[in-house]
Design a protein around this motif. Sequence first.
Motif, mmCIF file in Angstrom:
data_model
loop_
_atom_site.group_PDB
_atom_site.id
_atom_site.type_symbol
_atom_site.label_atom_id
_atom_site.label_comp_id
_atom_site.label_asym_id
_atom_site.label_seq_id
_atom_site.Cartn_x
_atom_site.Cartn_y
_atom_site.Cartn_z
ATOM 1 N N ARG A 37 23.554 24.501 111.810
ATOM 2 C CA ARG A 37 23.087 25.523 110.869
ATOM 3 C C ARG A 37 23.246 25.045 109.426
ATOM 4 N NH1 ARG A 37 22.749 31.184 110.265
ATOM 5 N NH2 ARG A 37 22.071 31.526 108.111
ATOM 6 N N ALA A 38 24.268 24.246 109.177
ATOM 7 C CA ALA A 38 24.528 23.780 107.811
ATOM 8 C C ALA A 38 23.352 22.984 107.249
ATOM 9 C CB ALA A 38 25.793 22.927 107.783
ATOM 10 N N LEU A 39 22.600 22.286 108.102
ATOM 11 C CA LEU A 39 21.447 21.527 107.613
ATOM 12 C C LEU A 39 20.294 22.463 107.247
ATOM 13 C CD1 LEU A 39 21.328 18.326 109.852
ATOM 14 C CD2 LEU A 39 22.310 18.634 107.583
ATOM 15 N N TYR A 40 20.135 23.542 107.995
ATOM 16 C CA TYR A 40 19.114 24.526 107.629
ATOM 17 C C TYR A 40 19.447 25.154 106.272
ATOM 18 C CZ TYR A 40 17.243 24.356 112.396
ATOM 19 O OH TYR A 40 16.671 23.947 113.571
ATOM 20 N N ASP A 41 20.732 25.467 106.074
ATOM 21 C CA ASP A 41 21.145 26.066 104.800
ATOM 22 C C ASP A 41 20.919 25.093 103.644
ATOM 23 O OD1 ASP A 41 21.913 28.322 106.179
ATOM 24 O OD2 ASP A 41 24.020 27.723 106.331
ATOM 25 N N ALA A 42 21.294 23.833 103.840
ATOM 26 C CA ALA A 42 21.122 22.841 102.775
ATOM 27 C C ALA A 42 19.644 22.567 102.519
ATOM 28 C CB ALA A 42 21.844 21.551 103.142
ATOM 29 N N GLY A 43 18.841 22.584 103.596
ATOM 30 C CA GLY A 43 17.417 22.292 103.465
ATOM 31 C C GLY A 43 16.649 23.315 102.648
ATOM 32 N N LYS A 44 17.242 24.482 102.413
ATOM 33 C CA LYS A 44 16.601 25.483 101.556
ATOM 34 C C LYS A 44 16.694 25.097 100.080
ATOM 35 C CE LYS A 44 17.638 29.367 104.662
ATOM 36 N NZ LYS A 44 18.396 30.643 104.795
ATOM 37 N N HIS A 45 17.623 24.217 99.754
ATOM 38 C CA HIS A 45 17.877 23.865 98.357
ATOM 39 C C HIS A 45 17.482 22.431 98.013
ATOM 40 C CE1 HIS A 45 20.242 27.567 97.681
ATOM 41 N NE2 HIS A 45 20.688 27.373 98.910
ATOM 42 N N VAL A 46 17.645 21.512 98.948
ATOM 43 C CA VAL A 46 17.390 20.093 98.671
ATOM 44 C C VAL A 46 16.618 19.486 99.832
ATOM 45 C CG1 VAL A 46 19.445 19.799 97.226
ATOM 46 C CG2 VAL A 46 19.606 19.420 99.692
ATOM 47 N N ASN A 47 15.918 18.384 99.538
ATOM 48 C CA ASN A 47 15.239 17.636 100.589
ATOM 49 C C ASN A 47 16.256 16.743 101.295
ATOM 50 O OD1 ASN A 47 12.574 18.609 100.062
ATOM 51 N ND2 ASN A 47 12.499 17.270 98.268
ATOM 52 N N LEU A 48 16.280 16.810 102.599
ATOM 53 C CA LEU A 48 17.254 16.053 103.373
ATOM 54 C C LEU A 48 16.697 14.683 103.733
ATOM 55 C CD1 LEU A 48 18.423 18.838 105.857
ATOM 56 C CD2 LEU A 48 19.413 18.222 103.652
ATOM 57 N N PHE A 120 13.598 20.171 113.663
ATOM 58 C CA PHE A 120 14.100 20.829 112.450
ATOM 59 C C PHE A 120 12.975 21.545 111.707
ATOM 60 C CE2 PHE A 120 14.972 20.359 107.811
ATOM 61 C CZ PHE A 120 16.077 21.200 107.718
ATOM 62 N N GLU A 121 11.867 20.843 111.482
ATOM 63 C CA GLU A 121 10.775 21.416 110.696
ATOM 64 C C GLU A 121 10.086 22.565 111.432
ATOM 65 O OE1 GLU A 121 10.452 20.932 107.739
ATOM 66 O OE2 GLU A 121 11.164 18.928 107.241
ATOM 67 N N SER A 122 9.903 22.419 112.734
ATOM 68 C CA SER A 122 9.196 23.466 113.477
ATOM 69 C C SER A 122 10.042 24.722 113.639
ATOM 70 C CB SER A 122 8.764 22.946 114.853
ATOM 71 O OG SER A 122 9.884 22.574 115.635
ATOM 72 N N THR A 123 11.362 24.579 113.659
ATOM 73 C CA THR A 123 12.221 25.754 113.832
ATOM 74 C C THR A 123 12.562 26.429 112.512
ATOM 75 O OG1 THR A 123 14.126 24.237 113.902
ATOM 76 C CG2 THR A 123 13.266 25.020 116.007
ATOM 77 N N ARG A 124 12.270 25.786 111.392
ATOM 78 C CA ARG A 124 12.503 26.462 110.110
ATOM 79 C C ARG A 124 11.191 26.887 109.446
ATOM 80 N NH1 ARG A 124 13.910 22.866 104.863
ATOM 81 N NH2 ARG A 124 12.346 21.226 105.035
#
Length: 279
Positions: A37-48, A120-124
């Motif tokens: 979940r932490a990657l989904y949260d971070a992905g809202k703010h920065v490009n991973l 990751f991309e399809s689930t967000r």
Amino acid sequence: MLDPEKAEAVAKLARLLPRFEEVPYNPGKARQATIPRALYDAGKHVNLPIGFFTDKNLFYIETHLHSLPTTKHRAATSSATDYILDIKAVSKLLGIDESARNENLTYQEFREVADNNYEFESTRDEDGVNGSRAHFASNHFSFFLNHPESHDMYDWWKPRELKLRNDCIMYKAAFSLEAYNLVWSEIVMGRDTELLIEASVKKLRDESRIVRDMGGKVTGSKPFPGGSKTGSSDGYCLGCAEQGHRVDEHDNSKHRPLIWGKLSKGELVTPDRNRPSRI
């Protein structure tokens, strides 16, 4: 103040961990990586960086999440502050470096990244597998990995892959099969030219070593052939790489086409495309 029985009940509750569902242990079956979940949260703010999506790194993040460094970011939809993974610090910890050769990713890791990044991309994406993020991830990675030569071409493709991916992020550009085919043609030509040059250099080095081993002399040879004599049939044409003629003897009707390319204002011009190639 709580009575002793209630205090003990509260203390016991504080020690308890949530239940988890047991699964059969199978040492011969590869463990399926999941996206924390932490990657989904971070992905809202920065490009991973895609290096986060190798199986190894996903397992590490999931296991060590409680101890990974975090940083403050202002929420996208309000003035509130969110605490998210410190992507720069975690990247350094995991050895993720977009400026390194192939982003420090092996070919096998790149295949893992393709699957996990698509997940990751399809689930967000608000539209799921039909969304623009999912479509780009699928088309972007599949274009290369579906090529029969993908393993052999990885070192040539990977730098261009990073640019294509960053262009999509920066310009919100849709996947273009025509543009990708053009990039593929250019890297194949570049690979072939590079291998040809390497082979020519190796041949010259081998010949120089033979001469050196013979004390700098080749029995029965002359420094230069007579002016009226034709080139040796053992020679190679520097224009098409065929054996048996020199470049000044090259005839397009008899020999392979000349291999060449030049830069025009920073862009590649090739024999079959007499205008600069643009991506």
